[in-house]
Enzyme design. Structure first.
Site, PDB file in Angstrom:
ATOM      1  N   THR A   1       0.896  -1.088   0.008  1.00  0.00           N
ATOM      2  CA  THR A   1      -0.010   0.097   0.016  1.00  0.00           C
ATOM      3  C   THR A   1       0.815   1.240   0.149  1.00  0.00           C
ATOM      4  OG1 THR A   1      -1.844   1.133   1.137  1.00  0.00           O
ATOM      5  CG2 THR A   1      -0.232  -0.001   2.443  1.00  0.00           C
ATOM      6  N   ARG A   2       0.331   2.278  -0.706  1.00  0.00           N
ATOM      7  CA  ARG A   2       0.951   3.573  -0.525  1.00  0.00           C
ATOM      8  C   ARG A   2       0.029   4.826   0.178  1.00  0.00           C
ATOM      9  NH1 ARG A   2      -1.071   4.272  -5.877  1.00  0.00           N
ATOM     10  NH2 ARG A   2      -1.602   6.426  -6.151  1.00  0.00           N
ATOM     11  N   ARG A  53      -6.659  -4.572  -7.598  1.00  0.00           N
ATOM     12  CA  ARG A  53      -7.322  -4.115  -8.965  1.00  0.00           C
ATOM     13  C   ARG A  53      -6.697  -2.934  -9.350  1.00  0.00           C
ATOM     14  NH1 ARG A  53     -11.009  -0.559 -10.955  1.00  0.00           N
ATOM     15  NH2 ARG A  53     -12.586  -1.287 -12.384  1.00  0.00           N
TER      16      ARG A  53
END
Length: 578
Positions: free
Chosen positions: A205-206, A299
């Site tokens: 994640t960012r 996605r």
């Protein structure tokens, strides 16, 4: 499932041989120095600690070309095919660097941290080569389109040559933030071994995480009978992303929501390229090196958004398809991301594709979340956690408490300094935040002059002022800057420095004509410029590029200073900033 490193062996170059280390430290003192950029530092750290295994240095031309065109390192010693690796890891240098450092095959140079000048490694040069940047953009990012942040970086920030070669480690870059959450691959593998975690599902994640992300990762862990590694990127991400300090505080606030012993938080110093499918393969390789056995692929994983035609750069499931294509070689099980949605009726999250048609659902988009943070509107408990929301509100206050910068640009003697001073007094009268005034004339002794200097120095000067303005703006101040700022590219760099989360920028063009400015010049500056005493003088011997994107255009021939200041204040009030 095996969790052997990619290529079979973890290339941890930081394993210290004391006598050799001391020899390298001594040698580095005598070698020519190359100071690494922030992105190069991220890459070097993951080369040194084994995160990029099997790499042992920056790619030479053979590896670069092979990875660019085939997603594989070059064949070695008669291999049938090279090892799978999807992203070029390159060290860019300029012609000046090549000449200064004497870069040629066999040369040795010290790689240093630009922040503290520490020697981090010694590179032995294999070769120096000029990359085909257009081909790199098309093959790796999918299009040579400047709307892609990595393509823009490639063309605008990357130097014209690459130097390849293996590195010998002296030390890893020093970090002063969140030290307890920073693990090398060897350290994280040892941690998993100590806890007897045989299966680990990594989550990339960012962005800040909310309830949907927590539900997704818990569901993935239970389906695969694994633990969860929350492994956020804290190197370079997409411009405009939430800063990593805020994100890490949000992750820390989220972690207590996981069942005891299920999840672990560790930080990844990766410089993302936002390369979609190729980046997903790269992320899988990295997580495999860090000891994960499963990897969640989302996605539009690592997608940068839309291209210059307004179409997404990558298809929503392109990344999952490419990772699946290399499933056997990656030897890490892909967990396809399932978008989660909230069901108010049952007070739970479910995968979108498992919700019966017609069932009421609720979601808050990223745009809506940013709007609620900006306005102070409520964020419901079903969407996020109280601790996470508090972190975000602290870092991104509502508009009336956000900082802003007003950049007044115009010719010398256009009246911009007078307007700036009057605006300063008016904002101080309003109160509520500190007000900083950055006048061109007053800054010349401190940050270098912007009149009668060569174009490149003028540009650098505006960049320096923009940096100061951005730091003050981030701290919630009202900043009024009034350099001449004669070039479009300089004003754009200024805007880019200031604008972003929590930063607001307004450009005011003080469009007093040259003849009027010159007629009112009591100090004879224009006369000196016309006589050739002042070189590169904006509007005389150097162009002044009139803005086409100003938020406000004013002219002292038509409006008084109080009227102009009132117009600026009304613009700020319209944005709910004062």
């Amino acid at each position: 499932m095996a969790n052997t490193p990619h290529g079979g062996v973890l290339k941890d170059l930081l394993t210290r041989d004391a006598p050799k280390h001391d020899t390298l430290v001594e040698e580095a003192r005598a070698l020519p120095d190359l100071y690494l950029t922030e992105r190069q530092l991220c890459d070097l750290e993951l080369i040194l600690n084994g995160g990029f295994s099997p790499l042992e240095g920056f790619m030479n031309e053979a590896d670069y070309t092979s990875v660019r065109d085939t997603l594989r390192l070059a064949k070695v010693n008669g291999q049938r095919r090279g090892t799978l690796f999807s992203m070029p890891i390159t060290l860019d240098v300029s012609q000046e660097d090549i000449e200064r450092l004497g870069l040629q095959a066999g040369a040795r140079i010290a790689l240093r941290d630009f922040r503290d000048e520490a020697a981090l490694a010694i590179l032995t040069v294999d070769d120096v080569y000029r990359p085909d940047k257009k081909a790199e953009a098309e093959q790796v990012m999918g299009a040579d389109d400047l709307a892609h942040p990595a393509v823009k970086y490639l063309h605008n920030s990357t130097k014209e040559f690459y130097v390849g070669g293996k590195v010998e480690a002296i030390q890893a870059p020093t970090h002063y933030d969140y030290v307890a959450l920073r693990y090398s691959p060897a350290e994280l593998r040892a941690h998993f071994h100590k806890l007897a975690w045989r299966k680990v599902t990594a989550f990339q994640t960012r962005n800040p995480m909310h309830r949907a992300h927590r539900e997704l990762t818990v569901r993935a862990a239970r389906q695969h009978r694994s633990n969860v590694l929350i492994h956020p990127v804290v190197g370079l991400t997409k411009p405009g992303d939430v800063d990593h300090f805020t994100r890490v505080r949000a992750y820390q606030a989220l972690m207590p929501s996981y069942p005891e012993g299920l999840a672990h938080l560790a930080l990844l110093p990766l410089a993302m390229r936002m390369a979609g499918p190729r980046e997903a393969v790269w992320h899988a390789i990295i997580r495999k090196n860090f000891g994960a056995t499963h990897f969640i692929v989302g996605r539009d994983h690592a997608g940068p958004g839309k291209n210059s035609q307004g179409v997404d750069f990558y298809g929503p499931y392109d990344a999952q398809e490419l990772v699946a294509q290399f499933k056997d070689e990656l030897d890490i099980e892909m967990v396809p991301f399932q978008a989660m949605t909230y069901l108010p009726g049952s007070d739970e999250y479910q995968p979108v594709d498992e919700v019966p048609k017609g069932t009421p659902t609720a979601d808050i988009s990223g745009t809506e979340l940013r709007k609620r943070l900006r306005t102070g509107a409520a964020i419901p408990d079903w969407f996020s956690y109280t601790g996470v929301v508090k972190v975000l509100r602290d870092s991104y206050p509502p508009r009336p408490k956000q900082g802003f910068t007003v950049l007044l640009t115009g010719l010398h003697n256009s009246g911009k300094d007078t307007i700036a001073r009057a605006l300063q007094v008016t904002l101080q009268q309003h109160g509520g935040r500190s007000v900083s005034l950055l006048l061109g004339d007053e800054l010349r002794g401190d940050l270098s002059p912007d009149q009668a200097h060569a174009p490149e120095e003028k540009h650098r000067n505006i960049q320096r002022i923009g940096f100061v303005a951005s730091e003050l703006t981030k701290a919630g101040a009202a900043v009024i800057a009034a350099p001449t700022a004669p070039y479009e590219r300089s004003r754009k760099a200024f805007r880019d420095a200031v604008a972003g989360p929590g930063g607001n920028f307004f450009l005011v063009h003080v469009a007093t004509p040259l003849a009027q400015c010159e007629a009112a010049d009591r100090r004879g500056v224009y006369k000196r410029a016309r006589n050739g005493e002042l070189k590169h003088f904006s509007g005389i011997s150097d162009p002044y590029e009139e803005p086409t994107d100003a938020d406000l255009v004013v002219d002292l021939r038509k409006d008084s200073v109080p009227e102009i200041v009132h117009s600026i204040i009304m613009t700020l009030e319209q944005q709910n900033l004062v």
